[in-house]
Scaffold this active site. Structure first.
Site, PDB file in Angstrom:
ATOM      1  CD  GLU A  63      53.908  20.817 -56.266  1.00 22.70           C
ATOM      2  OE1 GLU A  63      54.320  20.463 -55.137  1.00 22.70           O
ATOM      3  OE2 GLU A  63      53.673  20.009 -57.191  1.00 22.70           O
TER       4      GLU A  63
ATOM      5  CG  HIS B  35      62.136  18.818 -58.652  1.00 23.01           C
ATOM      6  ND1 HIS B  35      61.822  19.701 -57.646  1.00 23.01           N
ATOM      7  CD2 HIS B  35      61.224  17.827 -58.535  1.00 23.01           C
ATOM      8  CE1 HIS B  35      60.780  19.268 -56.974  1.00 23.01           C
ATOM      9  NE2 HIS B  35      60.375  18.122 -57.509  1.00 23.01           N
TER      10      HIS B  35
ATOM     11  N   GLY C 115      55.598  16.343 -50.359  1.00 22.11           N
ATOM     12  CA  GLY C 115      54.276  15.923 -49.908  1.00 22.11           C
ATOM     13  C   GLY C 115      53.331  17.106 -49.784  1.00 22.11           C
TER      14      GLY C 115
ATOM     15  CG  HIS D 222      59.838  13.065 -57.192  1.00 22.14           C
ATOM     16  ND1 HIS D 222      59.847  13.160 -55.815  1.00 22.14           N
ATOM     17  CD2 HIS D 222      59.572  14.316 -57.649  1.00 22.14           C
ATOM     18  CE1 HIS D 222      59.580  14.412 -55.456  1.00 22.14           C
ATOM     19  NE2 HIS D 222      59.408  15.138 -56.556  1.00 22.14           N
TER      20      HIS D 222
ATOM     21  CG  ASP E  12      57.653  17.096 -59.991  1.00 21.16           C
ATOM     22  OD1 ASP E  12      58.449  16.711 -59.116  1.00 21.16           O
ATOM     23  OD2 ASP E  12      56.542  17.571 -59.737  1.00 21.16           O
ATOM     24  CG  ASP E  13      56.745  13.081 -60.385  1.00 22.90           C
ATOM     25  OD1 ASP E  13      57.522  12.442 -59.662  1.00 22.90           O
ATOM     26  OD2 ASP E  13      56.131  14.096 -60.006  1.00 22.90           O
TER      27      ASP E  13
HETATM   28 ZN   LIG Z   1      58.653  17.085 -56.858  1.00 28.22          ZN
END
Ligand SMILES: [Zn+2]
Length: 377
Positions: free
Chosen positions: A235, A46, A205, A48, A313-314
């Site tokens: 989440e 996961h 989103g 992005h 994630d990021d």
């Molecule tokens: Zn994510």
């Protein structure tokens, strides 16, 4: 290690304490542990693309394309890009994506960023990465053709894999606020380019304001066509979103899913169907999904036998690496070696690969049998 864990658990400033760049006087064993976790072969399911932009690259692109920034110094850009210093806030965290997409400015910029994501993951000893991106958002931001965006990213990823010891697969993302016809278009693209490494579809989103049930048929068709389906749910939203992701969207994996634990029926559903959960602790802290890392439900998810995985994630927005996430899992959540190993091997089994490819990846992770964890783990 037990003493270290207790000390860290008492500290509300734990994420700052562990920051690679801000450590003033960390305990020696933290360095030792981090070095061990860094060397450990890992999997990230996961991550992005739009949340993985090096600060220096952002500054270079801004300079080249004349994009207005408060400063071109990377230290000054931290506040602009990263969420670490801010009050946790889900919508402000999501807004970072709109801001960062301004820098995916040209074919060259996109290719550079994609190549750097692969290089950064490989340097962190991530051996298998599933990278997701939102092609429609990137194409709209710069008026690129949708097909061009997908081709540029897939080509850049294919080239980067040749030089780094990592395997990368791609997931196409659809926003929860997207119209049905665009979601169908993205699915067609995923099917057209699946021989270029696209293995799945993701819904992302605002899950609070957009249940997105109207998009469910697109994801069900993706499954029928043999693509993997992962849905961001639970989440900051409730367990009902996780149930919808499984029953309506036919998800095999859930992005985060931490609020599933609020409903025992949803937990049972996750267990019965062996659904994987893609947990990203630092992101959860920064979005306000959890109030502190020491109260993160990850240990409970593992104790319940849920197929739990650990991810970034990021990395740029959260100022993290997968090594950092494992470090947090040990020091803030008290996970031991058996659980760490379980997280990695859960990811191996949940990857969107054919059985033949999975077997090959299992072979690559055979070196795990040789790993001897430090005494304190
Ligand atoms: Zn994510």
């Amino acid at each position: 290690m037990a003493v270290l864990q207790r000390d860290l658990r008492r500290s509300d400033t734990f994420p700052v304490f562990l920051s690679r760049k801000r450590q003033a006087d960390p305990l020696p064993s933290t360095y030792e542990l981090r070095a061990f976790l860094q060397r450990m072969p890992k999997i990230d399911l996961h991550r992005h693309l739009e949340g993985s932009l090096r600060l220096q690259t952002l500054a270079d692109i801004a300079m080249e394309h004349g994009i207005d920034l408060p400063s071109l110094k990377t230290e000054d850009l931290r506040r602009y890009v990263q969420a670490r210093e801010e009050q946790p806030d889900y919508h402000r965290f999501l807004a970072k994506f709109r801001l960062l997409r301004r820098f995916y400015r040209s074919r060259e910029a996109l290719e550079r960023i994609a190549a750097e994501v692969v290089a950064d993951a490989a340097a962190d000893n991530v051996r298998y990465l599933e990278l997701r991106f939102n092609p429609i958002a990137l194409s709209r931001a710069q008026r690129f053709r949708l097909q061009d965006v997908v081709e540029w990213v897939t080509d850049a990823i294919a080239r980067a894999q040749q030089t780094d010891s990592i395997t990368v697969r791609l997931i196409l993302q659809i926003g929860r606020d997207e119209v049905l016809s665009v979601a169908e278009e993205i699915l067609e693209l995923a099917l057209t380019y699946r021989d270029r490494g696209i293995v799945g579809m993701d819904l992302a989103g605002d899950e609070v304001n957009y249940p997105a049930h109207r998009l469910a048929p697109v994801f069900r068709r993706a499954r029928q066509e043999g693509l993997g389906v992962t849905i961001h749910a639970g989440e900051v939203g409730g367990a009902a979103n996780v149930r919808d992701a499984i029953l309506l969207f036919h998800a095999q994996r859930i992005g985060h899913g931490i609020h599933a634990l609020e409903n025992s029926e949803v937990v049972r559903l996750l267990l019965e169907r062996n659904i994987a959960l893609e947990v990203c602790p630092t992101s959860n802290l920064q979005t306000g999904a959890v109030h502190s890392l020491s109260h993160h439900p990850l240990p409970d998810m593992l104790a319940l036998g849920l197929r739990t995985t650990l991810n970034t994630d990021d990395p740029s927005i959260s100022d993290t690496t997968l090594t950092d996430e494992y470090l947090i899992a040990v020091t803030a959540m008290g996970l031991g070696w058996t659980q760490i190993r379980g997280l990695v091997f859960n990811a191996l089994e949940a990857a969107f690969l054919t059985e033949e490819e999975r077997e090959a990846l299992r072979g690559q992770f055979g070196e795990w049998n040789e790993i001897r964890p430090p005494d304190f783990l």
